[in-house]
Structure formats: C-alpha cells, structure tokens
Write a protein that holds these residues in place. Structure first.
Motif, PDB file in Angstrom:
ATOM      1  N   GLN A 160       0.831  -1.205   0.000  1.00  0.00           N
ATOM      2  CA  GLN A 160       0.000   0.000   0.000  1.00  0.00           C
ATOM      3  C   GLN A 160       0.866   1.257   0.000  1.00  0.00           C
ATOM      4  O   GLN A 160       2.056   1.205   0.290  1.00  0.00           O
ATOM      5  N   ASN A 161       0.226   2.372  -0.277  1.00  0.00           N
ATOM      6  CA  ASN A 161       0.865   3.697  -0.247  1.00  0.00           C
ATOM      7  C   ASN A 161       2.106   3.757  -1.132  1.00  0.00           C
ATOM      8  O   ASN A 161       3.169   4.225  -0.714  1.00  0.00           O
ATOM      9  N   ILE A 162       1.955   3.288  -2.354  1.00  0.00           N
ATOM     10  CA  ILE A 162       3.056   3.305  -3.322  1.00  0.00           C
ATOM     11  C   ILE A 162       3.159   4.711  -3.897  1.00  0.00           C
ATOM     12  O   ILE A 162       2.159   5.267  -4.357  1.00  0.00           O
ATOM     13  N   VAL A 163       4.353   5.267  -3.851  1.00  0.00           N
ATOM     14  CA  VAL A 163       4.553   6.629  -4.358  1.00  0.00           C
ATOM     15  C   VAL A 163       5.795   6.696  -5.220  1.00  0.00           C
ATOM     16  O   VAL A 163       6.750   5.941  -5.025  1.00  0.00           O
ATOM     17  N   LEU A 164       5.767   7.614  -6.168  1.00  0.00           N
ATOM     18  CA  LEU A 164       6.969   7.948  -6.934  1.00  0.00           C
ATOM     19  C   LEU A 164       7.823   8.812  -6.021  1.00  0.00           C
ATOM     20  O   LEU A 164       7.411   9.888  -5.597  1.00  0.00           O
ATOM     21  N   HIS A 165       9.003   8.340  -5.697  1.00  0.00           N
ATOM     22  CA  HIS A 165       9.896   9.064  -4.793  1.00  0.00           C
ATOM     23  C   HIS A 165      10.718  10.100  -5.547  1.00  0.00           C
ATOM     24  O   HIS A 165      10.911  11.219  -5.083  1.00  0.00           O
ATOM     25  N   SER A 166      11.205   9.721  -6.733  1.00  0.00           N
ATOM     26  CA  SER A 166      11.976  10.665  -7.541  1.00  0.00           C
ATOM     27  C   SER A 166      12.000  10.196  -8.991  1.00  0.00           C
ATOM     28  O   SER A 166      11.733   9.031  -9.285  1.00  0.00           O
ATOM     29  N   SER A 167      12.319  11.140  -9.861  1.00  0.00           N
ATOM     30  CA  SER A 167      12.443  10.799 -11.286  1.00  0.00           C
ATOM     31  C   SER A 167      13.526  11.666 -11.917  1.00  0.00           C
ATOM     32  O   SER A 167      13.810  12.766 -11.453  1.00  0.00           O
ATOM     33  N   SER A 168      14.125  11.130 -12.957  1.00  0.00           N
ATOM     34  CA  SER A 168      15.097  11.874 -13.753  1.00  0.00           C
ATOM     35  C   SER A 168      14.768  11.568 -15.213  1.00  0.00           C
ATOM     36  O   SER A 168      13.758  10.930 -15.506  1.00  0.00           O
ATOM     37  N   GLU A 169      15.632  11.993 -16.122  1.00  0.00           N
ATOM     38  CA  GLU A 169      15.372  11.726 -17.541  1.00  0.00           C
ATOM     39  C   GLU A 169      15.427  10.236 -17.871  1.00  0.00           C
ATOM     40  O   GLU A 169      14.821   9.794 -18.825  1.00  0.00           O
ATOM     41  N   ASN A 170      16.164   9.460 -17.070  1.00  0.00           N
ATOM     42  CA  ASN A 170      16.292   8.034 -17.412  1.00  0.00           C
ATOM     43  C   ASN A 170      16.014   7.081 -16.247  1.00  0.00           C
ATOM     44  O   ASN A 170      16.333   5.901 -16.329  1.00  0.00           O
ATOM     45  N   SER A 171      15.425   7.598 -15.143  1.00  0.00           N
ATOM     46  CA  SER A 171      15.149   6.705 -14.014  1.00  0.00           C
ATOM     47  C   SER A 171      13.906   7.122 -13.235  1.00  0.00           C
ATOM     48  O   SER A 171      13.500   8.292 -13.264  1.00  0.00           O
ATOM     49  N   LEU A 172      13.346   6.137 -12.535  1.00  0.00           N
ATOM     50  CA  LEU A 172      12.216   6.355 -11.635  1.00  0.00           C
ATOM     51  C   LEU A 172      12.517   5.601 -10.346  1.00  0.00           C
ATOM     52  O   LEU A 172      13.082   4.501 -10.367  1.00  0.00           O
ATOM     53  N   SER A 173      12.115   6.187  -9.229  1.00  0.00           N
ATOM     54  CA  SER A 173      12.308   5.558  -7.930  1.00  0.00           C
ATOM     55  C   SER A 173      10.958   5.530  -7.202  1.00  0.00           C
ATOM     56  O   SER A 173      10.295   6.565  -7.086  1.00  0.00           O
ATOM     57  N   PHE A 174      10.565   4.347  -6.730  1.00  0.00           N
ATOM     58  CA  PHE A 174       9.281   4.165  -6.049  1.00  0.00           C
ATOM     59  C   PHE A 174       9.509   3.664  -4.632  1.00  0.00           C
ATOM     60  O   PHE A 174      10.484   2.948  -4.365  1.00  0.00           O
ATOM     61  N   GLN A 175       8.576   4.005  -3.729  1.00  0.00           N
ATOM     62  CA  GLN A 175       8.596   3.511  -2.359  1.00  0.00           C
ATOM     63  C   GLN A 175       7.189   3.066  -1.982  1.00  0.00           C
ATOM     64  O   GLN A 175       6.202   3.541  -2.561  1.00  0.00           O
ATOM     65  N   TRP A 176       7.094   2.167  -0.983  1.00  0.00           N
ATOM     66  CA  TRP A 176       5.798   1.692  -0.495  1.00  0.00           C
ATOM     67  C   TRP A 176       5.953   1.270   0.958  1.00  0.00           C
ATOM     68  O   TRP A 176       7.063   1.111   1.464  1.00  0.00           O
ATOM     69  N   ASP A 177       4.814   1.060   1.615  1.00  0.00           N
ATOM     70  CA  ASP A 177       4.830   0.612   3.008  1.00  0.00           C
ATOM     71  C   ASP A 177       5.254  -0.853   3.081  1.00  0.00           C
ATOM     72  O   ASP A 177       4.910  -1.650   2.203  1.00  0.00           O
ATOM     73  N   ALA A 178       5.955  -1.199   4.146  1.00  0.00           N
ATOM     74  CA  ALA A 178       6.340  -2.598   4.381  1.00  0.00           C
ATOM     75  C   ALA A 178       5.084  -3.438   4.619  1.00  0.00           C
ATOM     76  O   ALA A 178       4.090  -2.952   5.146  1.00  0.00           O
ATOM     77  N   VAL A 179       5.147  -4.699   4.223  1.00  0.00           N
ATOM     78  CA  VAL A 179       4.050  -5.646   4.429  1.00  0.00           C
ATOM     79  C   VAL A 179       4.503  -6.687   5.441  1.00  0.00           C
ATOM     80  O   VAL A 179       5.567  -7.300   5.271  1.00  0.00           O
ATOM     81  N   ASP A 180       3.711  -6.881   6.492  1.00  0.00           N
ATOM     82  CA  ASP A 180       4.043  -7.896   7.509  1.00  0.00           C
ATOM     83  C   ASP A 180       4.205  -9.259   6.865  1.00  0.00           C
ATOM     84  O   ASP A 180       3.358  -9.680   6.081  1.00  0.00           O
TER      85      ASP A 180
END
Length: 120
Positions: free
Chosen positions: A35-55
């Motif tokens: 859950q709570n998946i978000v785009l953390h950062s982006s550049s011209e050639n990359s994307l970084s995503f984060q999300w909540d840990a799952v038990d």
C-alpha cells in the motif's frame, strides 16, 4: 459411577476438539498487497518508487510497463525500487506485489509515473 466416568471422558473429548488440538497445521496465508506506493523521484532516465512494508513479506516483485508492454521487472528485499535505463519524457505504469516464501499477493494497482525531460 460408570455414567459419571463416561460424562467426564465425553467432556474431555469435547474440550480437546473445540480447541482444534495442538497438532492442527495452520494454512499459510499470502501476504497483503503493498500500500501507499509513491513515486519518490524521477530523472530523464530513471524512476524511484517507495511503499509501506508488508508484515511477513520477505521480498517484493515489481513490474514497469509502458502502454501495456513489460519494460522492466525485478525483485527488491527493501520497500523501494530504483529503475534505470528508461526513455526520457515517457509515461510508465509501476506495479508491485509482496512475496513470502512460495506465496505472494496480487499486484498493486498501477502507479503512473513519467520520466523527466522533453521528447526530441
């Protein structure tokens, strides 16, 4: 006397059965969808995503699609993914699922993200 002994034995059997016994194996359960998946950062050639840990999750499988076609996929033992080698100014859809042993959740809903820059 015999009647009381039969009643005692029956009561003990009911108590054991109602507890399920100690040897009853538990069915393994698949982990929940991240859950709570978000785009953390982006550049011209990359994307970084984060999300909540799952038990219970030991890793996360992710996929990146463009117009429904698979572009990249991978596995992360952390709760983030950094995806490089992408085209600039391009829109992608990111999906992630949690994994626990041989079980996994369904993939998450898509998170749309665009790399930076302008089309040539």
């Amino acid at each position: 006397m015999i009647r009381n002994r039969i009643i005692s034995i029956a009561a003990a059997a009911i108590a054991v059965l109602s507890c399920g016994g100690e040897d009853t194996p538990q069915e393994p359960k698949a982990p929940k969808v991240p859950q709570n998946i978000v785009l953390h950062s982006s550049s011209e050639n990359s994307l970084s995503f984060q999300w909540d840990a799952v038990d219970g999750a030991t890793s996360y499988d992710w996929r990146l699609l463009q117009d429904g076609a698979l572009v990249k996929e991978g596995t992360s033992t952390a709760r983030n993914a950094i995806i490089t080698g992408l085209a600039k100014a391009t829109t992608y859809n990111f999906y992630v699922k949690s994994v626990a042993g041989e079980l996994s959740s369904a993939y998450s809903a898509a998170v749309e993200a665009r790399t930076a820059g302008t089309q040539d």
